[in-house]
Enzyme design. Structure first.
Site, PDB file in Angstrom:
ATOM      1  N   ASP A  43      -8.645  -7.218   7.109  1.00 52.22           N
ATOM      2  CA  ASP A  43      -9.501  -5.896   7.211  1.00 52.22           C
ATOM      3  C   ASP A  43     -10.179  -5.816   5.653  1.00 52.22           C
ATOM      4  O   ASP A  43      -9.405  -6.035   4.674  1.00 52.22           O
ATOM      5  CB  ASP A  43      -8.523  -4.784   7.548  1.00 52.22           C
ATOM      6  CG  ASP A  43      -9.442  -3.593   7.684  1.00 52.22           C
ATOM      7  OD1 ASP A  43      -9.741  -3.025   8.822  1.00 52.22           O
ATOM      8  OD2 ASP A  43      -9.897  -3.164   6.497  1.00 52.22           O
ATOM      9  N   HIS A  64     -10.617  -3.387   4.014  1.00 47.28           N
ATOM     10  CA  HIS A  64      -9.743  -2.322   3.200  1.00 47.28           C
ATOM     11  C   HIS A  64      -8.315  -2.738   3.114  1.00 47.28           C
ATOM     12  O   HIS A  64      -7.747  -3.311   3.628  1.00 47.28           O
ATOM     13  CB  HIS A  64     -10.064  -1.020   3.736  1.00 47.28           C
ATOM     14  CG  HIS A  64     -11.105  -0.550   4.235  1.00 47.28           C
ATOM     15  ND1 HIS A  64     -11.608  -0.358   5.421  1.00 47.28           N
ATOM     16  CD2 HIS A  64     -12.223  -0.101   3.275  1.00 47.28           C
ATOM     17  CE1 HIS A  64     -13.076  -0.223   5.614  1.00 47.28           C
ATOM     18  NE2 HIS A  64     -13.448   0.269   4.139  1.00 47.28           N
ATOM     19  N   HIS A  67      -3.240   1.438   7.106  1.00 51.77           N
ATOM     20  CA  HIS A  67      -3.259   2.368   6.205  1.00 51.77           C
ATOM     21  C   HIS A  67      -2.183   3.547   6.229  1.00 51.77           C
ATOM     22  O   HIS A  67      -1.773   4.145   5.279  1.00 51.77           O
ATOM     23  CB  HIS A  67      -4.585   3.198   6.074  1.00 51.77           C
ATOM     24  CG  HIS A  67      -5.515   2.209   5.598  1.00 51.77           C
ATOM     25  ND1 HIS A  67      -5.811   1.643   4.433  1.00 51.77           N
ATOM     26  CD2 HIS A  67      -7.110   2.218   6.217  1.00 51.77           C
ATOM     27  CE1 HIS A  67      -6.684   0.901   4.367  1.00 51.77           C
ATOM     28  NE2 HIS A  67      -7.631   1.567   5.431  1.00 51.77           N
ATOM     29  N   ASP A  86     -14.302  -5.419   9.393  1.00 50.42           N
ATOM     30  CA  ASP A  86     -15.149  -4.558   8.615  1.00 50.42           C
ATOM     31  C   ASP A  86     -15.849  -5.449   7.345  1.00 50.42           C
ATOM     32  O   ASP A  86     -16.541  -4.935   6.637  1.00 50.42           O
ATOM     33  CB  ASP A  86     -14.722  -3.268   8.177  1.00 50.42           C
ATOM     34  CG  ASP A  86     -13.147  -3.231   8.286  1.00 50.42           C
ATOM     35  OD1 ASP A  86     -12.408  -4.436   8.275  1.00 50.42           O
ATOM     36  OD2 ASP A  86     -12.736  -2.041   8.154  1.00 50.42           O
TER      37      ASP A  86
END
Length: 370
Positions: free
Chosen positions: A179, A181, A142, A267
């Protein structure tokens, strides 16, 4: 085959600093539990512990690596950002961005996390290892050049790529981020570039809320070299494997990288507390098999996996162990204790058909032969 596993105990000591109602952190005070962070060290520590207990570490090249040098970090992050991070870290910790708290010494631990990714990539590109896994923490995908967010303080993969490129070890890099996200930081860093293909397979409208659309394809020289695959909530084993088979793998074959790097978050797993997908340990095993075969076909097997998110302390270790079994070819296993349960909680045929239609639409949008 020789598979490397890069780790360092100090990475488990990264903590939330001002979020932690514990002892003053830093020096010889180890954080208690998560140290105030939802991004707990226990998911990573329990994976490493499970690997020790199963004996799979005996089949791996267990390695450490030095921290990324200032020069390495400065190829991605401005000197002003690095200086502010270091000063705040030395002064006891704080928070520079959104959801990025850190304790005293956080700068050094983040540099070490990036160093693990760099060490793994260099070893594979230099032919010391066939493939490798870096248990990096804090995560990195991120983090933008001057804006940390989502628990990420430095962009580990970008730092590793730029160091490898500067050393003349490779020219074309593919990053597959599974991931749950959106990998907004890695996307942003390479958005104008045609030497790095960035692919993010993520849950739509999770985090960040305002990024990750299929229409974001890159800019300038980078047009067409960024691919976002936003999936609705509730996609499970069948849907993820189909997305990999029909979208990710054709894009990799079209790009023909010198090395494939996986931003390996767990995740999307069925028990994750901050996401809503239904992947299993077997999903991660088979996705690893898919990209391992792609690496064999495209770049002499050069495959590096860098740990990102995953917040179920109970389930992440089994997902990670399945990845390491597949990556290394080891016969030392840690069977998924929840396999009967997760098999019953997968989407039904009707929902899988809906997800398949969505993937078909993306195949057309991206102009792939998937």
């Amino acid at each position: 085959m020789t598979t490397g596993f890069y780790w360092d105990e100090k990475c488990f000591w990264h903590a939330g600093g001002n979020y932690a109602l514990t002892l003053p952190l830093g020096d010889f005070v180890q954080p208690l539990a998560a140290g105030g962070l939802p991004e707990s060290p226990e998911t990573k520590r329990r994976l490493k512990n499970l690997m020790e207990v199963s004996g799979i570490t005996e089949d791996l090249a267990m390695r450490h690596a030095p921290a990324a040098a200032w020069e390495d970090m400065a190829r991605v992050h401005p000197e002003t950002y690095l200086s502010a991070f270091k000063e705040m870290s030395d002064a006891g910790g704080g928070e520079l961005g959104l959801r990025t708290p850190f304790a005293k010494g956080g700068f050094e631990i983040a540099a070490l996390s990036a160093g693990l990714a760099k060490g793994a990539l260099f070893a594979v590109l230099q032919g010391e290892l066939d493939n490798a896994y870096a248990l990096s923490r804090p995560p990195g995908h991120h983090c933008l050049p001057d804006w940390p967010n989502g628990f990420c303080l430095l962009n580990n993969i970008a730092i590793a790529i730029e160091a490898a490129k500067a050393a003349g070890l490779a020219q074309r890099f593919a990053v597959v981020d599974w991931d749950v996200h959106h990998g907004n930081g890695t996307e942003g860093i390479f958005y104008d570039r045609d030497d790095v293909l960035t692919i993010s397979l993520h849950e739509a409208f999770n985090y960040p809320l305002d990024s990750g659309e299929t229409s974001d394809r890159g800019n300038g020289a980078g047009a067409g070299y960024n691919m976002n695959i936003p999936l609705p909530s509730g996609v499970g084993h069948v849907g993820y494997l189909e997305a990999m088979d029909r979208l990710v793998l054709p894009a990799l074959h079209q790009f023909k990288p010198d090395v494939i790097i996986i931003a390996c978050g767990f995740d999307a797993g069925i028990f994750d507390p901050i996401a809503h997908q239904l992947c299993t340990a077997e999903t991660y095993r088979l996705m690893t098999r898919q990209v391992k075969q792609a690496a064999q076909d495209l770049c002499g097997g050069k495959l590096v996996m860098v740990h990102e998110g995953g917040y179920s302390e109970a389930y992440v270790p089994f997902c990670g162990h399945a990845v390491m079994e597949e990556l290394s070819g080891s016969t030392k296993t840690a069977p998924d204790p929840m396999a009967p349960t997760v098999a019953k909680r997968q989407p039904n045929d009707r929902m899988n058909a809906v997800f398949s239609q969505l993937i078909s639409e993306m195949v057309g949008e991206f102009g792939l032969a998937g």
